[in-house]
Motif scaffolding. Sequence first.
Motif, PDB file in Angstrom:
ATOM      1  N   VAL A   1       0.864  -1.171   0.000  1.00 31.38           N
ATOM      2  CA  VAL A   1       0.000   0.000   0.000  1.00 31.38           C
ATOM      3  C   VAL A   1       0.899   1.218   0.000  1.00 31.38           C
ATOM      4  N   ASP A   2       0.722   2.104  -0.960  1.00 29.93           N
ATOM      5  CA  ASP A   2       1.668   3.200  -1.130  1.00 29.93           C
ATOM      6  C   ASP A   2       0.974   4.347  -1.840  1.00 29.93           C
ATOM      7  N   THR A   3       0.977   5.502  -1.231  1.00 28.41           N
ATOM      8  CA  THR A   3       0.356   6.673  -1.864  1.00 28.41           C
ATOM      9  C   THR A   3       1.391   7.732  -2.205  1.00 28.41           C
ATOM     10  N   GLU A   4       2.659   7.459  -1.959  1.00 24.67           N
ATOM     11  CA  GLU A   4       3.700   8.457  -2.186  1.00 24.67           C
ATOM     12  C   GLU A   4       4.436   8.261  -3.495  1.00 24.67           C
TER      13      GLU A   4
ATOM     14  N   HIS B   1       4.422   6.891  -7.716  1.00 18.92           N
ATOM     15  CA  HIS B   1       3.624   6.661  -8.914  1.00 18.92           C
ATOM     16  C   HIS B   1       3.547   5.164  -9.172  1.00 18.92           C
ATOM     17  N   ARG B   2       2.318   4.688  -9.366  1.00 18.16           N
ATOM     18  CA  ARG B   2       2.117   3.276  -9.661  1.00 18.16           C
ATOM     19  C   ARG B   2       2.060   3.088 -11.176  1.00 18.16           C
TER      20      ARG B   2
ATOM     21  N   GLY C   1      -4.583   0.165  -8.970  1.00 18.45           N
ATOM     22  CA  GLY C   1      -4.265   1.579  -8.857  1.00 18.45           C
ATOM     23  C   GLY C   1      -3.196   2.112  -9.770  1.00 18.45           C
TER      24      GLY C   1
ATOM     25  N   LYS D   1      -1.640   4.001 -12.788  1.00 16.34           N
ATOM     26  CA  LYS D   1      -2.136   5.115 -13.594  1.00 16.34           C
ATOM     27  C   LYS D   1      -1.479   5.195 -14.966  1.00 16.34           C
TER      28      LYS D   1
ATOM     29  N   ARG E   1       1.518  14.420 -10.024  1.00 19.11           N
ATOM     30  CA  ARG E   1       1.298  14.113  -8.618  1.00 19.11           C
ATOM     31  C   ARG E   1       0.839  12.665  -8.462  1.00 19.11           C
ATOM     32  N   PRO E   2       1.443  11.896  -7.552  1.00 21.15           N
ATOM     33  CA  PRO E   2       1.037  10.503  -7.357  1.00 21.15           C
ATOM     34  C   PRO E   2      -0.459  10.371  -7.100  1.00 21.15           C
ATOM     35  N   GLY E   3      -1.047   9.366  -7.749  1.00 16.24           N
ATOM     36  CA  GLY E   3      -2.469   9.105  -7.572  1.00 16.24           C
ATOM     37  C   GLY E   3      -3.364   9.821  -8.551  1.00 16.24           C
ATOM     38  N   THR E   4      -2.816  10.779  -9.307  1.00 16.32           N
ATOM     39  CA  THR E   4      -3.616  11.517 -10.286  1.00 16.32           C
ATOM     40  C   THR E   4      -3.415  10.928 -11.672  1.00 16.32           C
TER      41      THR E   4
END
Length: 396
Positions: free
Chosen positions: A61-64, A66-67, A123, A125, A341-344
């Motif tokens: 689990v990582d939100t920092e 880029h996936r 997740g 992107k 930005r990560p997650g976008t």
Amino acid sequence: MTAYMAERTGLRQAARSGWRALAIGAMALLVSACQTIVPRTDGPATTTPVDTGVATPGLPVDTERHRVALLVPQTGPDAPVGTSIANATTLALLDSRSDRIRITIYDTGAGAAAAAQQAIEEGNKLILGPLLADDVRAVQPIARAANVPLISFSNDSSVAGNGTYLLGFEPGQAVNRVVAHARAQGMNRFGALVPRSIYGERALASLRTAVTAAGGTLVASESYDRSATGISGAARRLSSAGAMDAVLIADSGQTAIRAVPLLRTGGTTGARILGTELWNTESALAASTPMRGAWFASVSDGLFSQMATRYRERYGNAPYRLASMGYDAVLLTVRMTRDWRPGTAFPQNRLFAADGFGGIDGIFRFDQRGIAQRALEVSEVRAGGFTVVDPAPTQW
């Protein structure tokens, strides 16, 4: 590519041969970020290791970071090529210096659509891959529905556009480049030998366009089935079609070696032989006396030779030539992270930067269809190897 240069048969031609060396010190200037590659643990084992120091149980689990998903075959007949690309991706990650990217490998050998669906659900992107055009077609509707772009390793232009970008070496560009060089050397009358295949059809269409645009004349073309009698018959028919300054053979170097002696009669007696990017990996050309003086266009390979040395040191074998696309896909992704930005959503509009991008295979930029336009060099076949006679541009 299924019916095109590096798919299926061409994948296995894309080489492990000796490549001319240039300095690779500039490579560090091409990138400024990297991190971990995460092999899947709930599917077939991958062969792309990374020195993380600890085992990673599944996708963290990582939100920092880029996936980014890497979709390549890790099982099945094309697994060696897919593994080579994945390994080169790891090298690119290890060569960078940041912790903003995580790449997860998804095996398309068991089904590209399922791999893409899982990548999106987890997740990611951005998708790097797939390798084959048929797999791209299977993945596209899934990726488009999620607004996740593909940067594919295919070169089949029919799958480009609407969120799909192609890094593959599109053969029409090699034809355009070598024709432009030939015209600059005063050659005006062209002929062609092409196989009966999609590759041959597209190469011939590119030749017609390139010759017309350069103010030359396409005297004649002949197509053939890939058999000894098919090639010899086409070569003899072409040699009887009139005087020519240059003849394009849009096929492998081995095919050219068989055909050229038959072109040394009639109107093609003194014609310069031209080839495509397929010749870049075929060292046997230099051992063939009739092929001396032939020209072909391809990406520059100096930096690849340095990457190949490091690849062998790490993995114990030579990379396929297409492995450079895995490396360059990471360099491209790294550049995108500057303002992403990560997650976008991935900033697709930035792929059309006018100044393009740099990598192992030189500079490139995407056209409005999403096809990588590459700066190509022209090489001449000489005794003992290939010599660059018209270097690739270094800027757009």
